[in-house]
Design a protein around this motif. Structure first.
Motif, mmCIF file in Angstrom:
data_model
loop_
_atom_site.group_PDB
_atom_site.id
_atom_site.type_symbol
_atom_site.label_atom_id
_atom_site.label_comp_id
_atom_site.label_asym_id
_atom_site.label_seq_id
_atom_site.Cartn_x
_atom_site.Cartn_y
_atom_site.Cartn_z
ATOM 1 N N ALA A 159 4.191 7.640 -8.072
ATOM 2 C CA ALA A 159 2.954 6.850 -8.094
ATOM 3 C C ALA A 159 1.932 7.353 -7.088
ATOM 4 O O ALA A 159 0.755 7.494 -7.412
ATOM 5 C CB ALA A 159 3.262 5.385 -7.850
ATOM 6 N N THR A 160 2.383 7.646 -5.868
ATOM 7 C CA THR A 160 1.424 8.065 -4.841
ATOM 8 C C THR A 160 0.729 9.358 -5.244
ATOM 9 O O THR A 160 -0.484 9.462 -5.148
ATOM 10 C CB THR A 160 2.130 8.290 -3.488
ATOM 11 N N ARG A 161 1.517 10.327 -5.730
ATOM 12 C CA ARG A 161 0.909 11.601 -6.135
ATOM 13 C C ARG A 161 -0.027 11.384 -7.308
ATOM 14 O O ARG A 161 -1.121 11.923 -7.354
ATOM 15 C CB ARG A 161 1.983 12.588 -6.566
ATOM 16 N N ARG A 162 0.431 10.575 -8.276
ATOM 17 C CA ARG A 162 -0.374 10.366 -9.473
ATOM 18 C C ARG A 162 -1.699 9.705 -9.127
ATOM 19 O O ARG A 162 -2.730 10.079 -9.642
ATOM 20 C CB ARG A 162 0.393 9.486 -10.451
ATOM 21 N N VAL A 177 10.306 3.244 -4.736
ATOM 22 C CA VAL A 177 11.533 3.702 -5.391
ATOM 23 C C VAL A 177 11.415 3.567 -6.918
ATOM 24 O O VAL A 177 11.884 4.416 -7.669
ATOM 25 C CB VAL A 177 12.755 2.904 -4.881
ATOM 26 N N GLY A 178 10.762 2.495 -7.360
ATOM 27 C CA GLY A 178 10.611 2.255 -8.796
ATOM 28 C C GLY A 178 9.729 3.285 -9.465
ATOM 29 O O GLY A 178 9.823 3.523 -10.662
ATOM 30 N N GLU A 179 8.854 3.888 -8.691
ATOM 31 C CA GLU A 179 7.922 4.864 -9.256
ATOM 32 C C GLU A 179 7.590 5.913 -8.212
ATOM 33 O O GLU A 179 6.499 5.923 -7.653
ATOM 34 C CB GLU A 179 6.634 4.131 -9.670
ATOM 35 N N LEU A 224 9.724 -3.969 2.838
ATOM 36 C CA LEU A 224 10.835 -3.840 1.886
ATOM 37 C C LEU A 224 10.308 -3.797 0.452
ATOM 38 O O LEU A 224 10.772 -2.992 -0.364
ATOM 39 C CB LEU A 224 11.798 -5.023 2.052
ATOM 40 N N SER A 225 9.341 -4.651 0.135
ATOM 41 C CA SER A 225 8.772 -4.661 -1.219
ATOM 42 C C SER A 225 8.078 -3.343 -1.507
ATOM 43 O O SER A 225 8.174 -2.804 -2.609
ATOM 44 C CB SER A 225 7.759 -5.793 -1.386
ATOM 45 N N ALA A 226 7.363 -2.836 -0.499
ATOM 46 C CA ALA A 226 6.651 -1.565 -0.676
ATOM 47 C C ALA A 226 7.658 -0.450 -0.931
ATOM 48 O O ALA A 226 7.473 0.383 -1.824
ATOM 49 C CB ALA A 226 5.818 -1.250 0.565
ATOM 50 N N PHE A 227 8.745 -0.450 -0.155
ATOM 51 C CA PHE A 227 9.753 0.590 -0.335
ATOM 52 C C PHE A 227 10.340 0.523 -1.747
ATOM 53 O O PHE A 227 10.494 1.553 -2.410
ATOM 54 C CB PHE A 227 10.854 0.460 0.718
ATOM 55 N N LEU A 228 10.643 -0.684 -2.221
ATOM 56 C CA LEU A 228 11.229 -0.811 -3.565
ATOM 57 C C LEU A 228 10.197 -0.492 -4.655
ATOM 58 O O LEU A 228 10.559 -0.005 -5.727
ATOM 59 C CB LEU A 228 11.834 -2.201 -3.764
ATOM 60 N N ASP A 254 0.859 -1.183 0.000
ATOM 61 C CA ASP A 254 0.000 0.000 0.000
ATOM 62 C C ASP A 254 0.898 1.237 0.000
ATOM 63 O O ASP A 254 1.489 1.584 1.015
ATOM 64 C CB ASP A 254 -0.887 -0.025 1.255
ATOM 65 N N LEU A 255 0.995 1.882 -1.182
ATOM 66 C CA LEU A 255 1.937 2.998 -1.318
ATOM 67 C C LEU A 255 1.487 4.255 -0.578
ATOM 68 O O LEU A 255 2.243 5.212 -0.453
ATOM 69 C CB LEU A 255 2.176 3.318 -2.796
ATOM 70 N N THR A 256 0.255 4.233 -0.061
ATOM 71 C CA THR A 256 -0.184 5.398 0.704
ATOM 72 C C THR A 256 0.146 5.206 2.195
ATOM 73 O O THR A 256 -0.040 6.106 2.991
ATOM 74 C CB THR A 256 -1.701 5.631 0.559
ATOM 75 N N ASP A 257 0.632 4.013 2.549
ATOM 76 C CA ASP A 257 0.961 3.716 3.936
ATOM 77 C C ASP A 257 2.386 4.197 4.232
ATOM 78 O O ASP A 257 3.362 3.471 4.077
ATOM 79 C CB ASP A 257 0.817 2.205 4.161
ATOM 80 N N LYS A 258 2.499 5.451 4.689
ATOM 81 C CA LYS A 258 3.823 6.067 4.894
ATOM 82 C C LYS A 258 4.631 5.327 5.943
ATOM 83 O O LYS A 258 5.857 5.201 5.834
ATOM 84 C CB LYS A 258 3.652 7.532 5.323
ATOM 85 N N ALA A 259 3.951 4.821 6.990
ATOM 86 C CA ALA A 259 4.670 4.117 8.059
ATOM 87 C C ALA A 259 5.354 2.876 7.495
ATOM 88 O O ALA A 259 6.499 2.577 7.830
ATOM 89 C CB ALA A 259 3.707 3.741 9.182
#
Ligand code: HEC
Length: 261
Positions: free
Chosen positions: A228-231, A223-225, A216-220, A37-42
């Motif tokens: 994405a969160t803003r878009r 990083v790959g995009e 770790l997967s979420a972080f990568l 979940d790319l909106t999950d900042k924690a």
């Protein structure tokens, strides 16, 4: 008749709309979902800390700057400098390179650790691939590193998270003639599962380790995009606007055709 036709038209319009969603859902079959979940900042912050601790010694992120990461993950410059920059020479505005010399690394591992900037995008299953990969290391004495991996057979990367997960071992079954082993082979037999024996447990329980792999997967994936969160946030407004505009157009059409019908 006309009613039936309009029903068919409507159904096909809906099907057309849903088709791409279904296509995406079918990707990466056989892999457990990382539920990133790319909106999950924690989660992204934990992922960044894990990455810096366990991965940055070997892998670089040449397209990612510390400063941009701080901004996107909601961290101040001081927080990034104090908690996430380990290299004594690295500055906040620099890209996240590894201190490792790629030529030497190649000699140690047989292969230089690849840059992970776009790793989540190079795999069909995306971040799910990384998640499954990190969970699929098992002990294999026949490998130079002592580790093998069911998602990446004969990988040269050692299992850097083993103290957290514990030491997984392959549980195997005899291979039947002509059969294929979906999880690969170990000592001529089919791997059916990976298990940690009681005596080799890690410091985390399986759910906690799943979270480590997910972060770790979420972080990568982030990083790959990085945009994405803003878009996606903008995307919601675009869809809402389109819905509103459709309604408006429909009302207008009703208004124009009222006298004709
Ligand atoms: C000791 C050095 C080292 C560390 C630490 C390390 N890696 Fe690796 N990693 C490698 C090497 C070497 C490869 C190349 C494996 C191969 O191609 O056989 C690799 C490959 C990978 C790949 C697959 C790349 C591909 O080919 O698609 C991923 C994903 C990855 N590492 C993620 C991580 C993550 C996440 C961490 C931190 C938890 C990490 N690595 C820590 C050395 C390391």
């Amino acid at each position: 008749m006309t009613k039936f036709r309009s029903l068919v038209m409507r159904a096909s319009a809906i099907a057309l709309f849903l088709a791409p969603l279904l296509a995406v859902a079918g990707e990466g079959e056989g892999m457990a979902s990382a539920q990133v979940d790319l909106t999950d900042k924690a989660s992204l912050q934990r992922g960044a800390a894990l990455y810096m601790n366990y991965c940055s010694g070997c892998h670089s992120l040449t397209y990612q700057r510390y400063s941009r990461m701080g901004e996107d993950l909601g961290l101040s410059e001081e927080e990034v400098e104090q908690n996430l920059i380990f290299s004594p020479t690295a500055k906040i505005g620099e890209t996240m390179n590894t201190g490792m010399n790629p030529v030497k690394a190649g000699a140690w591992f047989g292969k230089a650790p690849p840059d992970l900037s776009v790793e989540a995008r190079t795999k069909e299953a995306g971040a799910d691939w990384i998640y499954n990969y990190l969970k699929s290391f098992y002990a294999d004495e026949s490998r130079p590193s002592g580790w093998n991996n069911t998602v990446f057979p004969n990988v040269t990367m050692p299992h850097v998270l083993w103290e957290l997960q514990g030491v997984q071992h392959a549980v195997t079954e005899a291979k039947h003639e002509g059969a294929t082993c979906p999880m690969g082979e170990f000592q001529g037999q089919c791997i059916v599962s990976l298990q940690v024996p009681e005596s080799q447990k890690g410091t985390l329980d399986p759910e906690q380790f799943d979270r480590v792999a997910r972060d770790l997967s979420a972080f990568l994936a982030y990083v790959g995009e990085p945009s994405a969160t803003r878009r996606e946030a903008i995307g919601v407004w675009v869809v809402l606007f389109l819905a509103f505009f459709t309604l408006l157009a429909y009302l207008l059409k009703s208004e124009y055709w009222r006298d004709v019908h």
